[in-house]
Write an enzyme that holds these catalytic residues in place. Structure first.
Site, PDB file in Angstrom:
ATOM      1  N   TYR A   1      67.258  22.948  27.586  1.00  0.00           N
ATOM      2  CA  TYR A   1      68.007  24.143  27.836  1.00  0.00           C
ATOM      3  C   TYR A   1      68.839  24.181  29.079  1.00  0.00           C
ATOM      4  O   TYR A   1      68.573  23.799  30.288  1.00  0.00           O
ATOM      5  CB  TYR A   1      66.932  25.394  27.875  1.00  0.00           C
ATOM      6  CG  TYR A   1      66.498  25.957  26.590  1.00  0.00           C
ATOM      7  CD1 TYR A   1      67.295  26.201  25.410  1.00  0.00           C
ATOM      8  CD2 TYR A   1      64.967  25.926  26.485  1.00  0.00           C
ATOM      9  CE1 TYR A   1      66.809  26.426  24.145  1.00  0.00           C
ATOM     10  CE2 TYR A   1      64.489  26.147  25.022  1.00  0.00           C
ATOM     11  CZ  TYR A   1      65.285  26.541  24.074  1.00  0.00           C
ATOM     12  OH  TYR A   1      64.719  26.753  22.658  1.00  0.00           O
TER      13      TYR A   1
ATOM     14  N   ARG B   1      42.313  48.187  47.765  1.00  0.00           N
ATOM     15  CA  ARG B   1      42.469  47.711  46.625  1.00  0.00           C
ATOM     16  C   ARG B   1      41.690  48.581  45.554  1.00  0.00           C
ATOM     17  O   ARG B   1      41.763  49.331  44.587  1.00  0.00           O
ATOM     18  CB  ARG B   1      42.408  46.247  46.152  1.00  0.00           C
ATOM     19  CG  ARG B   1      42.884  45.795  44.860  1.00  0.00           C
ATOM     20  CD  ARG B   1      42.727  44.342  44.508  1.00  0.00           C
ATOM     21  NE  ARG B   1      41.313  43.912  44.582  1.00  0.00           N
ATOM     22  CZ  ARG B   1      41.049  42.732  44.258  1.00  0.00           C
ATOM     23  NH1 ARG B   1      41.904  41.812  43.625  1.00  0.00           N
ATOM     24  NH2 ARG B   1      39.622  42.296  44.245  1.00  0.00           N
TER      25      ARG B   1
ATOM     26  N   LYS C   1      34.897  36.274  35.313  1.00  0.00           N
ATOM     27  CA  LYS C   1      35.899  37.085  34.861  1.00  0.00           C
ATOM     28  C   LYS C   1      37.008  36.351  34.360  1.00  0.00           C
ATOM     29  O   LYS C   1      37.248  35.235  34.476  1.00  0.00           O
ATOM     30  CB  LYS C   1      36.606  38.025  35.859  1.00  0.00           C
ATOM     31  CG  LYS C   1      37.195  37.494  37.057  1.00  0.00           C
ATOM     32  CD  LYS C   1      37.317  38.415  38.322  1.00  0.00           C
ATOM     33  CE  LYS C   1      37.892  37.563  39.430  1.00  0.00           C
ATOM     34  NZ  LYS C   1      38.116  38.613  40.772  1.00  0.00           N
TER      35      LYS C   1
ATOM     36  N   MET D   1      59.068  26.580  25.374  1.00  0.00           N
ATOM     37  CA  MET D   1      58.112  27.592  25.050  1.00  0.00           C
ATOM     38  C   MET D   1      57.100  26.420  24.648  1.00  0.00           C
ATOM     39  O   MET D   1      55.681  26.641  24.878  1.00  0.00           O
ATOM     40  CB  MET D   1      58.316  28.387  23.764  1.00  0.00           C
ATOM     41  CG  MET D   1      57.199  29.192  23.520  1.00  0.00           C
ATOM     42  SD  MET D   1      57.249  30.396  21.787  1.00  0.00           S
ATOM     43  CE  MET D   1      58.891  31.506  22.492  1.00  0.00           C
TER      44      MET D   1
HETATM   45  C1  LIG Z   1      37.610  37.787  41.538  1.00  0.00           C
HETATM   46  C2  LIG Z   1      36.611  38.438  42.925  1.00  0.00           C
HETATM   47  C3  LIG Z   1      35.650  37.646  43.380  1.00  0.00           C
HETATM   48  C4  LIG Z   1      35.798  35.998  43.052  1.00  0.00           C
HETATM   49  O1  LIG Z   1      36.626  35.922  44.056  1.00  0.00           O
HETATM   50  P1  LIG Z   1      37.113  34.043  44.145  1.00  0.00           P
HETATM   51  O2  LIG Z   1      38.230  34.119  45.202  1.00  0.00           O
HETATM   52  O3  LIG Z   1      37.424  33.599  43.139  1.00  0.00           O
HETATM   53  O4  LIG Z   1      35.761  33.272  44.594  1.00  0.00           O
HETATM   54  C5  LIG Z   1      34.866  38.380  44.138  1.00  0.00           C
HETATM   55  N1  LIG Z   1      34.690  39.651  44.286  1.00  0.00           N
HETATM   56  C6  LIG Z   1      35.613  40.360  43.782  1.00  0.00           C
HETATM   57  C7  LIG Z   1      35.556  41.605  43.776  1.00  0.00           C
HETATM   58  C8  LIG Z   1      36.519  39.685  42.900  1.00  0.00           C
HETATM   59  O5  LIG Z   1      37.703  40.661  42.450  1.00  0.00           O
END
Ligand SMILES: *Cc1c(COP(=O)(O)O)cnc(C)c1O
Length: 347
Positions: A242, A128, A33, A290
């Site tokens: 800055y 979550r 992702k 930046m």
């Molecule tokens: C991001 C995520 C993972 C991977 O987690 P890592 O800690 O990066 O290995 C696995 N399962 C879910 C549901 C996630 O959101």
């Protein structure tokens, strides 16, 4: 070259996957992702497919479509956010498998894409994403009769093996999935390292593939080299940057390098983070701008044409520590302006 160069070692990503896979006796998938944690989803996924990965996970259906275009048909692509209202055509055309998060998503999926495979995501205590026990009980029987490919849940505290919530979530997951004939997945990187009790049928590491904690044996996967644009001498008492936060205590030499918070080098690193000239550390002097960083190079005999901010001497987690964050955020913030050079790319 006016921009930094991000060297991405895909062979190291593949080696990290193989090392994690060797710690389990079950299938090891890959989480790619957020553009492959910032490294480039197409390049990462193609290299991992070559290494043997058959199942990938992304956060959204839109990410799944991009991944499908890169991988072609064959590997399974799972979507953590499930089946959202506008996802139907994306899931259908991309042959993507949604991880349904609620009874409502299950009903919507049944109505819109009957016969299209799905997984179910359960909430075992993180609060979550996923169905809680009572909700799961309301659609479990029906879900188990369809093309259910996976039941999964996610640990909130897996990076801390001593945390009591790990065992509590494990007990909840076992309780909620007992008697199911579907495959089960519970462990991301942290869970995989907790040991076989957490592995079930499929592990799904993300950050460990990219060299991040808690996978302490990981290979480094990236080097970020930033070009020195200009150097200058400053006298004792002169300030740099800055808000004039850094003031020279003695005559000093300052190198200005090309990269800043627009490239993901967050402002919180100001006056704290270090860059490296080979193996010699050089501290930031003043605020991150930046597009530019100012670095105290007074102690160097020779000013190099670039300084490294991620390298074997400074991992993403070490840099994250200096900025009060975690390696995940450093990785996924890596800027789009860098010139990216891949090692081990598969075409
Ligand atoms: C991001 C995520 C993972 C991977 O987690 P890592 O800690 O990066 O290995 C696995 N399962 C879910 C549901 C996630 O959101």
């Amino acid at each position: 070259m006016g921009t930094g160069t991000l060297h991405i070692d895909l062979d190291a990503v593949a080696a990290n996957w193989a090392a994690l896979d060797a710690k389990t006796s079950v299938e090891t998938a890959a989480v790619v992702k957020a553009n492959g944690y910032g490294l480039g989803v197409s390049q990462v996924a193609l290299r991992l497919a070559r290494a043997g990965v058959r199942r990938f996970f992304v956060a959204t259906a839109e990410e799944g479509v991009v991944l499908r275009a890169a991988l072609g048909h064959g590997p399974e692509i799972n979507i953590f956010s499930g089946h959202m209202d506008s996802d139907t055509p994306l899931l259908r055309e991309g042959k993507l498998t949604p991880m349904l998060n609620s009874a409502e998503q299950f009903a919507q999926h049944q109505a819109r894409l009957p016969g299209h495979s799905y997984g179910v995501q359960l909430d075992t205590g993180m609060n979550r994403l996923g169905a809680e026990p009572a909700e799961w009980a309301s659609f479990r029987a029906e879900a188990e009769t369809g093309p259910l490919t996976l039941i999964m849940s996610h640990l909130a505290c897996a990076d801390d093996p001593a945390h009591p919530q790990n065992a509590a979530q494990l007990a909840a997951f076992i309780n909620m999935t007992q008697g199911s004939s579907a495959k089960r997945s519970f462990a991301a990187t942290g869970g995989l390292l907790l040991g076989p009790d957490y592995h079930f049928d499929l592990c799904r590491p993300g950050v460990g593939l990219y060299g991040g904690a808690p996978f302490s044996e990981a290979h480094h996967t990236i080097r970020l080299s930033l070009p020195v644009v200009q150097t200058r001498d400053v006298a004792a008492g002169e300030s740099v940057g800055y808000s004039a936060t850094w003031i020279a205590e003695s005559p000093s030499k300052i190198a200005t390098v090309s990269a800043g918070y627009a490239d993901g080098l967050i402002r919180f690193m100001s006056d704290k983070a270090r860059l490296f000239a080979g193996n010699i550390p050089c501290k930031l002097a003043g605020r991150v701008s930046m597009d530019l960083l100012t670095v105290d190079v007074t102690h160097l005999d020779e000013i190099p044409d670039h300084l490294d901010i991620l390298c074997p001497h400074q991992s993403v987690d070490a840099l994250a520590d200096e900025a009060g964050t975690i390696g995940y955020e450093i990785l996924t913030s890596l800027g789009q302006r860098y010139h990216r050079i891949y090692k081990g790319e598969v075409f």
